[in-house]
Enzyme design. Structure first.
Site, mmCIF file in Angstrom:
data_model
loop_
_atom_site.group_PDB
_atom_site.id
_atom_site.type_symbol
_atom_site.label_atom_id
_atom_site.label_comp_id
_atom_site.label_asym_id
_atom_site.label_seq_id
_atom_site.Cartn_x
_atom_site.Cartn_y
_atom_site.Cartn_z
ATOM 1 N N THR A 158 5.195 7.286 13.965
ATOM 2 C CA THR A 158 4.905 6.619 15.301
ATOM 3 C C THR A 158 3.555 6.381 15.597
ATOM 4 O OG1 THR A 158 7.238 7.215 15.998
ATOM 5 C CG2 THR A 158 6.026 6.794 17.710
ATOM 6 N N GLU A 159 2.838 7.380 15.434
ATOM 7 C CA GLU A 159 1.502 7.512 15.754
ATOM 8 C C GLU A 159 0.804 6.391 14.953
ATOM 9 O OE1 GLU A 159 -0.015 11.250 14.594
ATOM 10 O OE2 GLU A 159 -1.767 11.043 15.685
ATOM 11 N N GLU A 163 8.987 15.714 16.188
ATOM 12 C CA GLU A 163 9.614 15.515 14.804
ATOM 13 C C GLU A 163 8.575 16.476 13.976
ATOM 14 O OE1 GLU A 163 8.566 11.781 12.631
ATOM 15 O OE2 GLU A 163 10.403 11.751 11.861
ATOM 16 N N LYS A 180 0.863 -1.102 0.132
ATOM 17 C CA LYS A 180 0.107 0.223 0.103
ATOM 18 C C LYS A 180 0.812 1.110 0.054
ATOM 19 C CE LYS A 180 -1.855 2.809 2.138
ATOM 20 N NZ LYS A 180 -1.976 4.439 1.771
ATOM 21 N N GLU A 189 8.969 0.860 11.049
ATOM 22 C CA GLU A 189 10.386 1.724 10.968
ATOM 23 C C GLU A 189 9.404 3.096 10.996
ATOM 24 O OE1 GLU A 189 13.295 1.169 10.313
ATOM 25 O OE2 GLU A 189 13.313 -0.861 9.621
#
Ligand code: NAP
Ligand code: MG
Length: 501
Positions: A253-254, A404, A199, A273
């Site tokens: 990360t979320e 970030e 995807k 990752e």
């Protein structure tokens, strides 16, 4: 850079031909529309203009793709010998190389990156990674063990481990290096004997679809690789699907946390990752010119849209002013413009949403007392251009220091002793990359061992190679892609014990 020339006119004939075709996705060797008939629009970030439309994949499309991948996994794909998988991947590498210019142009159009970088960075890395991973297909090995089983008297045993492909793999990738991300996911999975449903990111599906055409041309069996375009919906459907054995994800990360929670229901294997807030540590004996160039490249490469971007800079006090001054000069000197313009050194950010996000960090940086020494302004015009920014005197309590940003914004902080530099560098929930700049290799090695990050560079930053493992510590995720470890991500180890009588 803000003229409204449709950049499709800047493409060569091959890329123009690809863009002009109706957008389809790849399921079971066929180029298909979404079951829903819906599509999404792909935009050029340098102009905001529509490039083309591609299918808006849904859970029903994911279901078809997973069934195809399962059939291939249990049939045509597993019937191939390792050397045949290797040959197919090498053939694909040759095809990518033969079509490199077209792929580089599509990447620049879709993502906005500088054409020279796409050509000599992304394409080189994609081709080398395909060849490197092809080689692993024939080199996957288990072990033999002489076990004791001391509680079984008068018998002897032999044990071995088999490495087997994990099965059908769902792979979800971001928009910052679209082709490289697709290759880093697909190549090791295929080398290991898995089949794939990929995807791509909603913002940048073009090169993955062109790669899909080359996969068909190389002669991979139907269903070995399926590519379902669309937004987060098909990504979530892939994570939930009981027919998927493993999810390999690169992104925030979320979303990684959401995936980890959802994958618990089916106990899928995961490799994640995720994001980063990578520190660059410059010691007082470093070559100032080299350190300035290095720190600039660490944060500004790919417009800061790099998971290992060196977004926090720590400079030992005696060099601090010189480094800040040098960085401000570099940032102010950047030529920002279309990736197709030869003079451009930095293209647009990926979307207006991303530009607004970066802009909001600029505002919070100033509000919270950061000293803006360069750039940081959005540029008027239809594209999503943004001038690279340097904040001096950043403090750990500032948002720009902690979160970030995923854009060209640097937060710099001075330090007086090495221990405090290491403590500040490690004071982050992330742990993806880090670099240390010094001529003293003993000190460098001390710092390397103290830093909590998956990749640490000495006198360089952001260097990735297919042979070198890559992945995060802490909330930057887990599982090492690249190198031998990439094969571990796509295989399970089966322990076999035989009674010898
Ligand atoms: P993102 O929002 O996490 O999206 C990544 C991918 O996941 C996209 O394909 C996205 O689809 C899809 N997605 C979104 N929500 C999902 C859900 N609930 N379930 C399944 N899939 C879902 O990240 P991004 O904004 O594209 O990329 C930037 C982030 O990626 C940064 O945090 C960066 O650090 C990280 N990154 C990490 C690495 C690494 O190797 N560690 C490399 C590159 C980037 P859509 O396209 O529709 O959003
Ligand atoms: Mg795009």
């Amino acid at each position: 850079m803000s003229d409204m020339i449709d950049q499709k006119s800047r493409l060569g004939a091959a890329a123009r031909g690809f863009v002009a075709k109706p957008g389809r996705m790849l399921i079971d060797g066929q180029w298909v529309e979404s079951v829903s008939g819906e599509s999404i629009t792909v935009f050029d970030p340098a102009t905001g203009l529509e490039i083309k439309r591609v299918p808006a994949g849904t859970a029903a499309d994911i279901d078809r793709a997973v069934s195809a991948a399962r059939r291939a996994f249990e049939g045509s794909w597993s019937a191939l010998r390792p050397v045949e998988r290797e040959r197919l991947l090498l053939k694909l590498a040759d095809l990518v190389e033969a079509n490199a210019e077209e792929l580089a142009e599509l990447e620049t159009l879709d993502n906005g990156k500088i054409l020279m970088m796409a050509r000599y960075g992304d394409l080189r890395l994609a081709i080398d990674s395909l060849r490197y991973m092809a080689g692993w297909a024939t080199k996957i090995e288990g072990t033999t063990i002489s076990p004791s089983f001391a509680y079984v008297p008068d018998a002897r045993f032999a044990s071995q481990t088999l490495r087997e492909p994990v099965g059908v793999v769902g792979q979800i990738i971001p928009w910052n290096f679209p082709l490289v991300m697709a290759v880093w996911k697909i190549a090791p999975a295929l080398a290991a004997g898995c089949t794939v449903v990929l995807k791509p990111a909603e913002d940048t599906p073009l090169t993955a679809l062109r790669l899909g055409e080359l996969i068909c041309e190389a002669g991979f069996p139907d269903g070995a690789v399926n590519i379902v375009t669309g937004d987060a919906g098909p990504g979530a459907a892939l994570v939930d699907h009981p027919g998927v054995d493993k999810i390999a994800f690169t992104g925030s990360t979320e979303v990684g946390q959401i995936i980890q929670r959802r994958a618990a229901d089916t106990m899928k294997r995961l490799s994640l990752e995720l994001g980063g807030k990578s520190p660059v540590v410059i010691l007082k004996d470093a070559d100032v010119g080299q350190a300035v160039q290095g720190a600039a490249q660490a944060i500004f490469f790919n417009h800061g849209q790099v998971c290992t971007a060196g977004s926090r800079l720590f400079v030992e006090r005696p060099l601090y002013d010189a480094v800040i001054e040098g960085l401000a000069e570099v940032a102010n000197g950047f030529v920002v413009g279309s990736g197709f313009d030869q003079a451009s050194q930095m293209g647009p950010l990926i979307s207006s949403r991303q530009r607004d996000r970066v802009q909001s960090y600029l505002e919070s940086g100033q509000r919270e007392g950061g000293r803006l020494v360069a750039g940081g302004t959005a540029i008027d015009g239809p594209g999503y251009f943004f001038r690279p920014a340097v904040f001096a005197d950043a403090r750990p309590d500032m948002t720009i220091y902690r979160e970030e940003i995923f854009g060209p914004v640097l937060a710099a902080t001075p330090f007086d002793d090495l221990d405090s530099a290491v403590a500040m560098a490690n004071d982050s929930s992330y742990g993806l990359g880090a670099s240390v700049w010094t001529r003293d290799l003993l000190l460098a090695n001390r710092v390397v061992r103290a830093l909590k990050a998956g990749s640490v560079w000495i006198n360089c930053h952001n260097l990735l190679d297919p042979a070198v493992p890559f992945g995060g510590y802490k909330m930057s995720g887990y599982g090492k892609e690249l190198g031998h470890s990439a094969i571990d991500l796509y295989t399970e180890s089966k322990a076999v014990t035989m009674a010898l009588g």
